[in-house]
Design a protein around this motif. Sequence first.
Motif, short mmCIF file in Angstrom:
data_model
loop_
_atom_site.label_atom_id
_atom_site.label_comp_id
_atom_site.label_asym_id
_atom_site.label_seq_id
_atom_site.Cartn_x
_atom_site.Cartn_y
_atom_site.Cartn_z
N ARG A 200 0.87 -1.19 0.00
CA ARG A 200 0.00 0.00 0.00
C ARG A 200 0.89 1.22 0.00
O ARG A 200 1.89 1.27 0.72
CB ARG A 200 -0.90 0.01 1.23
CG ARG A 200 -1.59 1.34 1.44
CD ARG A 200 -2.63 1.30 2.52
NE ARG A 200 -3.81 0.58 2.08
CZ ARG A 200 -4.95 0.56 2.75
NH1 ARG A 200 -5.06 1.22 3.89
NH2 ARG A 200 -5.99 -0.13 2.30
N HIS B 124 -7.93 0.01 -5.48
CA HIS B 124 -7.91 -0.87 -4.30
C HIS B 124 -8.67 -2.14 -4.72
O HIS B 124 -9.81 -2.37 -4.33
CB HIS B 124 -8.61 -0.15 -3.14
CG HIS B 124 -8.38 -0.78 -1.80
ND1 HIS B 124 -7.83 -2.03 -1.63
CD2 HIS B 124 -8.64 -0.31 -0.55
CE1 HIS B 124 -7.77 -2.30 -0.34
NE2 HIS B 124 -8.25 -1.27 0.34
N ARG C 205 -9.89 5.46 -4.08
CA ARG C 205 -9.46 4.30 -4.87
C ARG C 205 -10.51 3.19 -4.81
O ARG C 205 -10.65 2.38 -5.72
CB ARG C 205 -8.11 3.80 -4.35
CG ARG C 205 -8.07 3.55 -2.84
CD ARG C 205 -6.66 3.51 -2.34
NE ARG C 205 -6.56 3.33 -0.90
CZ ARG C 205 -5.53 3.73 -0.18
NH1 ARG C 205 -4.51 4.32 -0.76
NH2 ARG C 205 -5.48 3.51 1.11
N VAL C 206 -11.27 3.17 -3.70
CA VAL C 206 -12.33 2.17 -3.56
C VAL C 206 -13.39 2.40 -4.65
O VAL C 206 -13.85 1.46 -5.30
CB VAL C 206 -12.98 2.27 -2.15
CG1 VAL C 206 -14.19 1.35 -2.05
CG2 VAL C 206 -11.96 1.94 -1.07
N ARG D 17 -15.72 7.43 2.62
CA ARG D 17 -15.17 8.35 3.62
C ARG D 17 -14.72 9.66 2.97
O ARG D 17 -14.22 9.65 1.85
CB ARG D 17 -13.97 7.69 4.32
CG ARG D 17 -13.34 8.50 5.41
CD ARG D 17 -12.29 7.65 6.13
NE ARG D 17 -11.17 7.31 5.25
CZ ARG D 17 -10.09 8.06 5.08
NH1 ARG D 17 -9.97 9.21 5.72
NH2 ARG D 17 -9.11 7.67 4.28
N GLN E 291 -12.08 11.94 2.48
CA GLN E 291 -10.64 11.68 2.66
C GLN E 291 -9.86 12.99 2.80
O GLN E 291 -9.13 13.38 1.89
CB GLN E 291 -10.12 10.84 1.50
CG GLN E 291 -10.93 9.56 1.37
CD GLN E 291 -10.19 8.43 0.69
OE1 GLN E 291 -9.00 8.48 0.43
NE2 GLN E 291 -10.92 7.38 0.40
N PRO F 188 -16.64 1.13 3.07
CA PRO F 188 -15.40 0.35 3.16
C PRO F 188 -14.67 0.51 4.49
O PRO F 188 -13.78 -0.28 4.81
CB PRO F 188 -14.54 0.92 2.02
CG PRO F 188 -15.04 2.33 1.83
CD PRO F 188 -16.51 2.28 2.16
N GLY F 189 -15.05 1.54 5.25
CA GLY F 189 -14.34 1.82 6.49
C GLY F 189 -12.98 2.45 6.17
O GLY F 189 -12.48 2.27 5.07
N PRO F 190 -12.39 3.21 7.07
CA PRO F 190 -12.97 3.60 8.36
C PRO F 190 -14.07 4.64 8.16
O PRO F 190 -13.99 5.46 7.26
CB PRO F 190 -11.78 4.21 9.10
CG PRO F 190 -10.83 4.67 8.03
CD PRO F 190 -11.03 3.76 6.87
N1 ASP Z 1 -9.92 1.82 3.64
C1 ASP Z 1 -10.20 2.33 2.33
C2 ASP Z 1 -8.91 2.68 1.61
O1 ASP Z 1 -7.84 2.37 2.10
C3 ASP Z 1 -11.15 3.45 2.33
C4 ASP Z 1 -10.74 4.69 3.09
O2 ASP Z 1 -9.62 4.79 3.59
O3 ASP Z 1 -11.59 5.58 3.18
O4 ASP Z 1 -8.97 3.25 0.55
#
Ligand code: ASP
Length: 291
Positions: free
Chosen positions: A94, A122, A155-156, A209, A211, A249-251
């Motif tokens: 990552r 992702h 990315r989700v 989320r 971001q 997808p969290g968080p």
């Molecule tokens: N956990 C997910 C990601 O790593 C979503 C996020 O962080 O909002 O993209």
Amino acid sequence: MAASEIIKLMDRSEYYLDSPPTTDHKKTLQGKTVINLFYENSTRTRTSFELASLKLGANVINMTVDSSSVKKGETLIDTAMTLNAMHPDLLVARHGDSGAVHLLADKVDCSVINAGDGRNEHPTQALLDALTIRRYKKNLAGLTIAICGDIAHSRVARSNIYLLTKMGARIRAVAPATLLPSQIQKLGVEVYHTMAEGIADCDIIMMLRLQSERMDSALVPSKREYFHFFGLDSRFLALAKPDALVMHPGPMNRGVEIDSVIADDIRRSLIRPQVEAGVAVRMAVMESLVA
Ligand code: ASP
């Protein structure tokens, strides 16, 4: 990846999700070494890759950037070369920059799994989301799925758009203009700028989320106002199909992109099943690359 390969991975993931652990599972990656290389924070993804590796019998090494030579200024390529010299069988990576995982994959001999690169992709998250939807809705084709919120930095969202459109779902991108990437329509989605229109009659509502860590400037007036217009609460949920299900997808930022009552409602929320599917999906993906 072709739709048939995606289906194969989902079927195998479902097998892992439904079957109790066996000694055969443990033999799958026995003697293999998996290195988790995370340049960005992670709870679900890193833990589930680790758990998936252990369930398949691999040896796992978790490299966190805080305690590695990256802190001493080592470049991504130098780190990649160093790890490569230790001959891992699989790297799970990552990174905060889009494309960095691809670059890494070019430099090492083993397979590399993208566990999230910047705002780009992702892929295992999209696979686990697709599997979760398929388990609850039986089919992906023909569903209307609203992806809502900070699509620009997600990315989700991107990986889900690629995967779910390929599987025949109709995707709506629901966000204020400031949180939509330019030319998003080119990805084959319908764009909506209000929750009321975007969610109307859809089968799945996927919340994202906000971001803030990827924003150079304030793109929303305030979190309170954002929640009022783009947070999922019972007012908006009532506009979707009566059996519509909610994902994240969290968080989660409770009270910013999703109301706690909805997030915790096990009749409507798939947030926990998403996490459960994550381990199984990562087992299937690792098996497909290494076993
Ligand atoms: N956990 C997910 C990601 O790593 C979503 C996020 O962080 O909002 O993209």
